[in-house]
Design an enzyme around this catalytic site. Structure first.
Site, short mmCIF file in Angstrom:
data_model
loop_
_atom_site.label_atom_id
_atom_site.label_comp_id
_atom_site.label_asym_id
_atom_site.label_seq_id
_atom_site.Cartn_x
_atom_site.Cartn_y
_atom_site.Cartn_z
N HIS A 1 7.02 1.81 19.32
CA HIS A 1 5.75 2.44 18.46
C HIS A 1 6.14 3.63 17.92
O HIS A 1 4.92 4.59 18.10
CB HIS A 1 4.44 1.85 19.10
CG HIS A 1 3.56 1.60 17.98
ND1 HIS A 1 2.42 0.91 18.12
CD2 HIS A 1 3.21 2.14 16.73
CE1 HIS A 1 1.46 1.08 17.24
NE2 HIS A 1 2.11 1.86 16.26
N GLU B 1 0.87 -3.60 24.37
CA GLU B 1 1.79 -2.30 24.34
C GLU B 1 0.87 -1.31 25.47
O GLU B 1 -0.31 -1.45 25.73
CB GLU B 1 1.59 -1.63 22.99
CG GLU B 1 2.29 -2.14 21.78
CD GLU B 1 2.35 -1.32 20.70
OE1 GLU B 1 1.69 -0.23 20.62
OE2 GLU B 1 2.62 -1.66 19.71
N ARG C 1 1.99 -3.93 12.89
CA ARG C 1 1.08 -4.32 13.93
C ARG C 1 1.79 -5.56 14.60
O ARG C 1 1.98 -6.48 13.93
CB ARG C 1 -0.23 -4.52 13.84
CG ARG C 1 -1.02 -3.07 13.46
CD ARG C 1 -1.09 -2.38 14.66
NE ARG C 1 -2.00 -1.06 14.63
CZ ARG C 1 -1.56 -0.09 14.15
NH1 ARG C 1 -0.28 0.21 13.66
NH2 ARG C 1 -2.43 1.12 13.73
N GLY D 1 0.94 -1.23 -0.05
CA GLY D 1 -0.14 -0.15 -0.20
C GLY D 1 0.79 1.25 -0.10
O GLY D 1 2.06 1.19 -0.34
#
Length: 335
Positions: free
Chosen positions: A288, A269, A240, A155
């Site tokens: 992250h 997380e 993810r 993407g």
């Protein structure tokens, strides 16, 4: 409007760019707890989702949002929102695609370089006064251009990574995606589409993940596919955490079934205190933060506020992800 995002993300955009929102009742969830969220969401006409993913809009929470006309998530990923439950309630959910694409792509290439250059280990050695100038290569010190790099998910972010890899001389760049990349998007890029995930794992020295978290992608990279990646393989995950079977990955890293990994995302997380990844010397970790540059935060918030502005004028944003065709119009309150 209710914002579950941290206050310091949205406030600067109000000051710098202006918005119709300050004229409305804007409330932040603070302290950032589920109880506080539940107490505030009942009165919200619009909800700005949490870009950190820390506060989740699950089915039980959404059931309390009786007045909510629209939820806007300031990131492309929206797995912290139960979009199916929102659809059943008639609440449209809009995301903000592309806002942190550049940041994640830059982190991804940086992470690849960190691991193929064995940078962390040699940083520590040099800091301790050890000089491994020639010996370091014997452990496996590589040019990125000499690696077969595979991208799972082509993407916006996958394409941005591919463009940066091409500048490093990586060719061909292997990828697997549910449909081929268009000629317009692939112009000038040395891309080769492979038939499936197994082939991508088998042929890649470095495998980079750029797929959303869905029922189909959860646990997609399991023990069998890590073995296909092989003892010289590198895994980079900026997508993810649950896309990877983390128990299998930890085992593969500890036993050197794969060479190394770079992880920006995790199944649980925040990753704080003692954790299993700390015992490994062949994994690069970050909290992250790949998409959390200052520039990305500005773009995420500006995009989210633009969607809210559209809704405040009675329109529907163009980035609805749960197939709801109009703003939710709650019925009149009943006694």
């Amino acid at each position: 409007m209710l914002s579950t995002s941290p206050r310091d993300v949205i406030a600067p955009v109000h000051r710098r760019h202006g918005s119709g929102l300050p004229e409305h009742d804007l409330r932040f969830v603070k302290p950032r707890t589920a109880d506080e969220l539940h107490s505030l969401i009942t009165g919200a006409d619009f909800v700005l989702g949490d870009w950190t993913g820390e506060l989740r809009l699950d089915r039980a929470t959404l059931a309390l949002a009786e007045r909510c006309r629209l939820i806007v998530q300031p990131t492309a990923g929206h797995d912290s929102i139960d979009v199916d439950a929102a659809r059943e309630l008639g609440i449209p959910v809009a995301n903000t695609p592309g806002a942190n694409t550049r940041a994640v792509a830059e982190w991804t290439v940086m992470a690849m370089l960190m691991v193929v250059k064995n940078a962390l280990v040699n940083h520590e050695r040099t800091r301790r006064g050890e000089w491994w100038m020639t010996a370091a290569a014997d452990e496996g010190l590589h040019d990125l251009a000499g690696r077969a790099v595979g991208i799972l998910g082509m993407g916006r972010t996958g394409l941005a990574v591919a463009r940066r890899l091409a500048a490093f001389g990586v060719a061909p760049i292997l990828y697997h995606h549910r449909r081929p990349v268009t000629d317009a998007d692939s112009a000038g890029l040395p891309l080769e589409r492979v038939s499936g995930v197994d082939e991508l794992c088998t042929r890649s020295d470095v495998l980079s993940l750029h797929v959303p978290l869905t029922g189909d992608t959860r646990g997609l990279i399991d023990r069998r596919r890590l073995r296909l990646l092989g003892s010289g393989g590198v895994l980079v995950n900026g997508a993810r955490g649950p896309v990877v079977d983390e128990h299998a990955l930890h085992t593969a890293l500890r036993s050197r079934e794969i060479s190394s990994a770079a992880l920006d995302v995790f199944g649980d997380e925040p990753l704080t205190g003692e954790h299993r990844w700390a015992e490994l010397d062949n994994v690069f970790l970050s909290p992250h933060l790949a998409g959390s540059t200052l520039e990305s935060r500005e773009a995420m918030t500006a995009g989210a506020l633009a969607s809210l502005d559209t809704a405040l004028r009675g329109g529907l944003p163009s980035t609805i992800v749960n197939d709801v065709a109009g703003l939710h119009m709650p019925g009149p309150a009943t006694e």
